[in-house]
Design a protein around this motif. Structure first.
Motif, PDB file in Angstrom:
ATOM      1  N   ARG A 306      20.129  22.676 -69.881  1.00  0.00           N
ATOM      2  CA  ARG A 306      21.119  22.092 -70.510  1.00  0.00           C
ATOM      3  C   ARG A 306      22.148  21.490 -69.222  1.00  0.00           C
ATOM      4  NH1 ARG A 306      22.919  22.383 -76.360  1.00  0.00           N
ATOM      5  NH2 ARG A 306      21.826  23.976 -77.216  1.00  0.00           N
ATOM      6  N   TYR A 309      20.464  18.870 -67.276  1.00  0.00           N
ATOM      7  CA  TYR A 309      20.650  17.728 -68.266  1.00  0.00           C
ATOM      8  C   TYR A 309      22.027  17.031 -68.029  1.00  0.00           C
ATOM      9  CZ  TYR A 309      20.197  14.642 -72.180  1.00  0.00           C
ATOM     10  OH  TYR A 309      20.463  13.575 -73.034  1.00  0.00           O
ATOM     11  N   VAL A 372      15.606  12.509 -73.221  1.00  0.00           N
ATOM     12  CA  VAL A 372      16.411  12.614 -74.481  1.00  0.00           C
ATOM     13  C   VAL A 372      15.614  12.857 -75.547  1.00  0.00           C
ATOM     14  CG1 VAL A 372      17.730  11.049 -75.981  1.00  0.00           C
ATOM     15  CG2 VAL A 372      18.129  10.870 -73.682  1.00  0.00           C
ATOM     16  N   ASP A 376      16.624  16.621 -77.170  1.00  0.00           N
ATOM     17  CA  ASP A 376      17.327  16.487 -78.458  1.00  0.00           C
ATOM     18  C   ASP A 376      16.656  17.424 -79.439  1.00  0.00           C
ATOM     19  OD1 ASP A 376      18.559  15.569 -80.877  1.00  0.00           O
ATOM     20  OD2 ASP A 376      18.712  13.570 -80.292  1.00  0.00           O
ATOM     21  N   GLU A 377      15.323  17.202 -79.527  1.00  0.00           N
ATOM     22  CA  GLU A 377      14.469  18.007 -80.584  1.00  0.00           C
ATOM     23  C   GLU A 377      14.837  19.730 -79.911  1.00  0.00           C
ATOM     24  OE1 GLU A 377      10.337  17.963 -80.517  1.00  0.00           O
ATOM     25  OE2 GLU A 377      10.174  18.344 -82.669  1.00  0.00           O
ATOM     26  N   THR A 380      18.485  21.041 -80.793  1.00  0.00           N
ATOM     27  CA  THR A 380      18.512  21.196 -82.109  1.00  0.00           C
ATOM     28  C   THR A 380      17.812  22.375 -82.813  1.00  0.00           C
ATOM     29  OG1 THR A 380      18.652  19.027 -82.290  1.00  0.00           O
ATOM     30  CG2 THR A 380      18.418  20.057 -84.321  1.00  0.00           C
TER      31      THR A 380
ATOM     32  N   ARG B 143      15.246  13.030 -86.019  1.00  0.00           N
ATOM     33  CA  ARG B 143      16.666  12.580 -85.565  1.00  0.00           C
ATOM     34  C   ARG B 143      16.409  12.271 -83.922  1.00  0.00           C
ATOM     35  NH1 ARG B 143      21.765  16.683 -85.505  1.00  0.00           N
ATOM     36  NH2 ARG B 143      20.964  17.138 -83.290  1.00  0.00           N
ATOM     37  N   ALA B 144      15.855  13.143 -83.232  1.00  0.00           N
ATOM     38  CA  ALA B 144      15.411  12.934 -81.775  1.00  0.00           C
ATOM     39  C   ALA B 144      14.885  11.604 -81.575  1.00  0.00           C
ATOM     40  CB  ALA B 144      14.631  14.105 -81.347  1.00  0.00           C
ATOM     41  N   ASN B 147      17.204   8.748 -81.999  1.00  0.00           N
ATOM     42  CA  ASN B 147      17.996   8.669 -80.821  1.00  0.00           C
ATOM     43  C   ASN B 147      17.453   8.302 -79.620  1.00  0.00           C
ATOM     44  OD1 ASN B 147      20.483   9.677 -82.231  1.00  0.00           O
ATOM     45  ND2 ASN B 147      19.769  11.852 -81.771  1.00  0.00           N
TER      46      ASN B 147
END
Lengths: 401, 374
Positions: A306, A309, A372, A376-377, A380, B143-144, B147
């Motif tokens: 994180r 990133y 990304v 993102d996955e 989450t 969702r990813a 995006n």
């Protein structure tokens, strides 16, 4: 007491490991003494593109699974296992099936159990394993619309081997003594393959198929091609140990290694009784503690990423290249790979680990999009797992489960 | 001459489902010059494409729509194996447009990582969207992917609101219907009898069983009623529904056509279209029935109420409410003026979903994505 391991044990363990995406490349297994390892890997590459993706639990359904036991199915010597799907030959051969039903141990899926129930038949074992969390949701919603087969809860009724990722609602009302989580469920995303592999693991010397769809009779397998390849592979493995394989859906698509034969001509012992070697499943509290340990180890990496990133913003392609390399390196660690694939249920990072690095372009825009996608996955799923573990621990505080 | 830009559309299958059929009509609208009373927005949109676009279709399994796709796309690939998919991607499309969740997840990550083409995720009412709307399953991966793609299309504004994709990458297409196939249908012939039609893939979630359970009550009020069920079946649902019809004593008034590509003909033979589903997005068949001037009786699920207002184009009832279903069907069968009024309202409402207008928006997006990519 555990039965003596069969000669196929090591080979089937490798079959399960490959189909569960435990290996990144053939070099990791090339020294194995298991027969047909080459062929297994070829199927993995040709039919699945080196990623089956069937063992991920992104919905964390394992927390809710009510089974208190794990188990390994064992068939008595001389018994014949009939794997029953819902393809056309089940219905065209239903009278024959009724006549010879007692010669076989019937193994089927949830949908197969409904179809058999409509024909007045009760299977011996119902296997619940889905190709993905989305498929599991589809099965759940279908069951809500059509109802579960009454035979599951009836007495006497079938044993139910429900993979850990099975939605709770599908198995919640089953008699606890008939429900278990299978210790091994090497499905590669196709339940008939898992059923055949379990029959081999469980000591059956005769395995037959009925109503297992595999395309059209002219040999066009279409989207069933992966299943056809798996059935061929399993027949090749079993034949090495003298197991007989029959395809009793003789009007359907041909399956290599499976001898077409009318159901009435396949012989097994009378009324074979399937048994389960059981072991206690860890309690919810124990499982949550294990999940927390895993999560803590993953979170250290995630916090680091994180930071990286956030630091890449405005710092150009070199920074994103470092981040990208870090994420690809995770794939080199078998423990981390498995935890991210199975427990977090990630899909994109496992795919990127398997794409040759040359394919992941040096174009910085593409790399940014891929980062990304993967992060993102990851973020989450990490947040969701943390919340699920915390909620689980809260709900079992003070309650022995 | 400018070299054309290749757009690769990726679908799960070429089966006769709502997404596949709508997409086929979109491609067709792009190809065929408009005729009759319609303007020609698509023809002029195509002419405006710099260098033009060529359309290739890659499906991950086949289906009965395959010949129709071969008529309207420059290339059609049926790819079952990963290597086959790779070979198609190596033909250097400038835009890759995926139309189903499964197809998108199988193909788009590879395209994104290679950076070889622009990516568009066409989000319709696929399984993951439908389950997300119901709160049954929320996929972080989906969702990813939304995006990370260059652009996302949503079938409706209502669906777009379900996801929080940055607005600059979102295009709302609108639900498209090939009106030409339906607007020419005449009003129901008084001699055809009181036939109902239900067009749906035969699956327990379509709750056709509820319609069968409603039918005896309808028959008591309207003895001449009959029902045509149009749709393919891969799970033995026809047998279950047939057995239920026998048990209910209505087997002789229920027909099963199986997969039927001539839906207008089936609608033309019917007075009312019924869709008793447990879940839906915005069903194409309701708009098709409305374009044909048939009143509809449907369940108030998903985003159905964005195209059907209860009491205007037909009736909406709660899913599973068999008595209400029967009551609304009887009302429409016994009051021809009411049915005609709702049918006319349906025609007006459906006119706003002309595939030509939707295809124009879609082509503009594809063209823009192609320019960015090249």
């Amino acid at each position: 007491m555990r039965s003596k391991p069969r000669d196929l044990t090591g080979t089937l363990a490798l079959f399960e490991a490959i189909g569960s995406d435990r290996h990144l490349d053939f070099a990791e297994i090339c020294d194995t003494e298991a027969p047909l390892a080459n062929r297994m890997w070829e199927v993995y590459v040709a039919e699945f593109g080196c990623l089956v993706g069937a063992t991920g639990d992104s919905a964390f359904r394992r927390f809710d699974h009510p089974a208190r036991q794990t188990g390994r199915v064992v068939w008595p010597a001389g018994s014949a296992v009939l794997v029953v799907g819902t393809g056309p030959s089940l219905f065209t051969r239903q009278d024959e099936l009724r006549r010879v039903r007692d010669r076989f141990s019937l193994v089927t899926s949830l949908r197969g159990a409904s179809a058999l129930e409509a024909l007045g038949l009760v299977p011996d074992l119902v296997l619940m394993c889905e190709a993905s969390p989305l498929d599991a949701t589809l099965t759940l919603q279908t069951a809500r619309a059509a109802g579960l087969p009454a035979v599951l809860g009836a007495a006497p009724g079938p044993l139910v081997a429900a993979d850990e990722r099975t939605p709770r609602e599908l198995v919640d009302d089953l008699p606890p003594d008939r429900l278990f989580v299978p210790e091994h469920c090497p499905s590669w995303g196709w339940w008939p393959a898992a059923a055949v592999a379990m029959a081999l693991q469980g000591g059956s010397r005769t395995v037959a198929l009925l109503g297992v769809d595999a395309g059209s009779r002219d040999g066009e397998h279409g989207s069933f091609q992966p299943l056809v390849a798996l059935l061929e592979l399993l027949a090749a493995l079993g034949t090495l140990e003298g197991v007989d394989f029959f395809d009793c859906g003789v009007d359907g698509a041909p399956k290599v290694g499976w001898l077409p034969r009318p159901l009435g001509d396949v012989h097994g012992s009378a009324s074979p009784q399937v048994e389960v070697e059981r072991a206690a499943r860890p309690t919810v509290r124990e499982r949550l503690a294990d999940e927390r340990q895993t999560l803590e180890r993953i979170k250290d990496l995630v916090v680091n990423v994180r930071d990286l990133y956030q630091g890449t913003a405005g710092r150009g392609s070199r920074a994103s290249e470092m981040l990208w390399d870090e994420m690809l390196e995770w794939g080199e660690d078998p423990w981390l790979r498995r935890a991210m694939q199975e427990r977090l249920g990630l899909t994109f990072l496992p795919a990127f680990w398997r794409l040759a690095r040359s394919e992941t372009t040096s174009r910085s825009r593409a790399r940014t999009q891929a980062i990304v996608l993967a992060l993102d996955e990851l973020f989450t799923q990490c947040d969701r797992l943390e919340a699920a573990v915390a909620a689980g621990l809260r709900s079992c505080r003070g309650v022995e489960v | 001459m400018t070299r054309s830009a290749r757009v690769l559309h990726v679908l799960d299958s070429l089966g006769a489902g709502g997404i596949e059929t709508t997409f086929l009509h979109m491609l067709r609208a792009c190809r065929e010059p408009a005729s009759g009373t319609h303007a020609d927005p698509i023809g002029s949109a195509c002419d405006r494409q710099p260098g033009g676009l060529t359309h290739a279709v890659m499906a991950l399994s086949d289906g009965p729509l395959e010949p129709a796709f071969r008529e309207v796309a420059e290339e059609v690939f049926i790819c079952h194996r990963p290597a086959q998919i790779d070979r198609v991607l190596e033909r250097d499309p400038v835009v890759v447009h995926a139309l189903h969740d499964r197809a998108a997840h199988r193909v788009l990550p590879r395209v994104i990582a290679s950076g070889r083409a622009s990516t568009i995720y066409g989000k319709g009412y696929d399984l993951s969207a439908t389950y997300r709307m119901e709160g049954a399953y929320d996929s972080a991966a989906d969702r990813a992917l939304l995006n990370a793609c260059d652009a996302v299309t949503f079938t409706t504004a209502a669906l777009a609101r379900e996801y929080r994709v940055p607005a600059d990458r979102v295009t709302v297409l609108g639900k498209a219907v090939a009106l030409d196939r339906f607007i020419g249908l005449s009003d129901p012939d008084p001699l055809v009898g009181d036939r109902l039609v239900a067009v749906a893939n035969l699956h327990p979630g379509k709750r056709l069983i509820d319609l069968l359970h409603a039918l005896p009550a309808v028959r008591r009020a309207v003895p001449t009623v009959s029902l045509t069920i149009v749709g393919g079946d891969r799970g033995g649902e026809t047998g279950r529904l047939g057995s239920a019809a026998v048990t209910l004593g209505i087997r002789e008034i229920v027909d099963f056509t199986g997969v039927c590509l001539d839906v207008p003909a089936r609608l033309g033979e019917s007075r009312i279209a019924v869709l008793p589903s447990l879940r839906e997005g915005v069903p194409t068949v309701l708009l098709e029935a409305m374009a044909a001037g048939r009143p509809v009786v449907a369940t108030r699920v998903g985003h159905v109420d964005t195209v059907v207002e209860d009491g205007v184009e037909g009736y909406l009832v709660a899913s599973g409410d068999v008595a209400a279903l029967a009551d609304r069907i009887v009302r429409l069968l016994t009051d021809r003026r009411l049915a005609a009024r709702m049918g006319a309202a349906g025609r007006r409402r459906a006119a706003g979903h002309d595939v030509r207008a939707v295809a124009k928006v879609w082509l503009d997006l594809l063209s823009k994505s192609a320019r960015v990519s090249t």
